[in-house]
Design a protein around this motif. Structure first.
Motif, PDB file in Angstrom:
ATOM      1  N   HIS A   7     -27.125  37.010 -15.432  1.00  0.00           N
ATOM      2  CA  HIS A   7     -28.185  37.731 -14.733  1.00  0.00           C
ATOM      3  C   HIS A   7     -28.020  37.561 -13.229  1.00  0.00           C
ATOM      4  O   HIS A   7     -27.267  36.714 -12.770  1.00  0.00           O
ATOM      5  CB  HIS A   7     -29.571  37.237 -15.167  1.00  0.00           C
ATOM      6  CG  HIS A   7     -29.930  35.889 -14.633  1.00  0.00           C
ATOM      7  ND1 HIS A   7     -29.532  34.725 -15.246  1.00  0.00           N
ATOM      8  CD2 HIS A   7     -30.649  35.515 -13.545  1.00  0.00           C
ATOM      9  CE1 HIS A   7     -30.000  33.691 -14.565  1.00  0.00           C
ATOM     10  NE2 HIS A   7     -30.672  34.145 -13.521  1.00  0.00           N
ATOM     11  N   ALA A  39     -38.074  41.138 -15.951  1.00  0.00           N
ATOM     12  CA  ALA A  39     -36.616  41.287 -15.962  1.00  0.00           C
ATOM     13  C   ALA A  39     -36.285  42.680 -16.475  1.00  0.00           C
ATOM     14  O   ALA A  39     -37.044  43.283 -17.236  1.00  0.00           O
ATOM     15  CB  ALA A  39     -35.967  40.233 -16.845  1.00  0.00           C
ATOM     16  N   HIS A  41     -33.274  44.584 -18.539  1.00  0.00           N
ATOM     17  CA  HIS A  41     -32.102  44.329 -19.386  1.00  0.00           C
ATOM     18  C   HIS A  41     -31.232  45.569 -19.500  1.00  0.00           C
ATOM     19  O   HIS A  41     -31.730  46.685 -19.589  1.00  0.00           O
ATOM     20  CB  HIS A  41     -32.547  43.933 -20.800  1.00  0.00           C
ATOM     21  CG  HIS A  41     -32.953  42.516 -20.913  1.00  0.00           C
ATOM     22  ND1 HIS A  41     -32.140  41.549 -21.446  1.00  0.00           N
ATOM     23  CD2 HIS A  41     -34.082  41.889 -20.548  1.00  0.00           C
ATOM     24  CE1 HIS A  41     -32.761  40.389 -21.413  1.00  0.00           C
ATOM     25  NE2 HIS A  41     -33.946  40.572 -20.876  1.00  0.00           N
ATOM     26  N   LYS A  46     -28.990  40.954 -17.395  1.00  0.00           N
ATOM     27  CA  LYS A  46     -30.329  41.309 -16.940  1.00  0.00           C
ATOM     28  C   LYS A  46     -30.453  41.061 -15.445  1.00  0.00           C
ATOM     29  O   LYS A  46     -29.665  40.322 -14.842  1.00  0.00           O
ATOM     30  CB  LYS A  46     -31.414  40.542 -17.703  1.00  0.00           C
ATOM     31  CG  LYS A  46     -31.484  39.062 -17.397  1.00  0.00           C
ATOM     32  CD  LYS A  46     -32.659  38.434 -18.137  1.00  0.00           C
ATOM     33  CE  LYS A  46     -32.776  36.964 -17.791  1.00  0.00           C
ATOM     34  NZ  LYS A  46     -34.037  36.390 -18.232  1.00  0.00           N
ATOM     35  N   ASN A  48     -33.378  39.727 -12.983  1.00  0.00           N
ATOM     36  CA  ASN A  48     -34.707  39.141 -12.824  1.00  0.00           C
ATOM     37  C   ASN A  48     -35.288  39.667 -11.517  1.00  0.00           C
ATOM     38  O   ASN A  48     -34.568  39.791 -10.513  1.00  0.00           O
ATOM     39  CB  ASN A  48     -34.641  37.618 -12.786  1.00  0.00           C
ATOM     40  CG  ASN A  48     -34.300  37.016 -14.129  1.00  0.00           C
ATOM     41  OD1 ASN A  48     -34.383  37.665 -15.167  1.00  0.00           O
ATOM     42  ND2 ASN A  48     -33.902  35.755 -14.116  1.00  0.00           N
TER      43      ASN A  48
END
Length: 126
Positions: A7, A39, A41, A46, A48
């Motif tokens: 992420h 978040a 996806h 992902k 955040n």
């Protein structure tokens, strides 16, 4: 040592506009987790979200909206993506242009998200 990206964190001035851009236009899936954190996806990665001035700890030393330059590989034709961008009123600032991606040649268009981050949307070639 490094296998993949899990992420990254995007700092935004306006959570609502940011969520709308990434979830409605780029079709990422919005998720709430932890203490009402957000978040986005896509695939196995992902993004955040942190709101500027209200970031979660720990955070980057100097988190700033509009400081990212990201490239996303698309899973449909660039023509379809450009039609959606136009329908949503998102101007293409450059492209389509050929670039060199991480694992192949790519055909890309560039747009800006609501915070001014440069977003490259790319179709792998070959």
């Amino acid at each position: 040592m490094i296998a993949s990206l899990d992420h990254l964190v995007l700092t935004t001035r306006d959570l609502d506009k940011c969520v709308a851009f990434y979830s409605e236009i780029l079709e990422m899936k919005l998720e709430r987790f932890g203490d009402n954190r957000l978040a986005l996806h896509f695939g196995h990665q992902k993004i955040n979200l942190h709101e500027f001035g209200r970031e979660f700890e720990p955070k980057a030393y100097t988190p700033m909206p509009g400081s990212l330059d990201l490239c996303f590989l698309i899973n449909r034709s660039l023509k379809e993506v450009m039609a959606k961008l136009e329908a949503c009123g998102v101007p293409v600032i450059e492209g389509p242009v050929r670039r060199t991606g991480a694992s192949s040649a790519i055909l890309s268009v560039y747009v800006r998200d609501p915070d001014g981050n440069l977003i490259e949307l790319a179709q792998a070639e070959g």
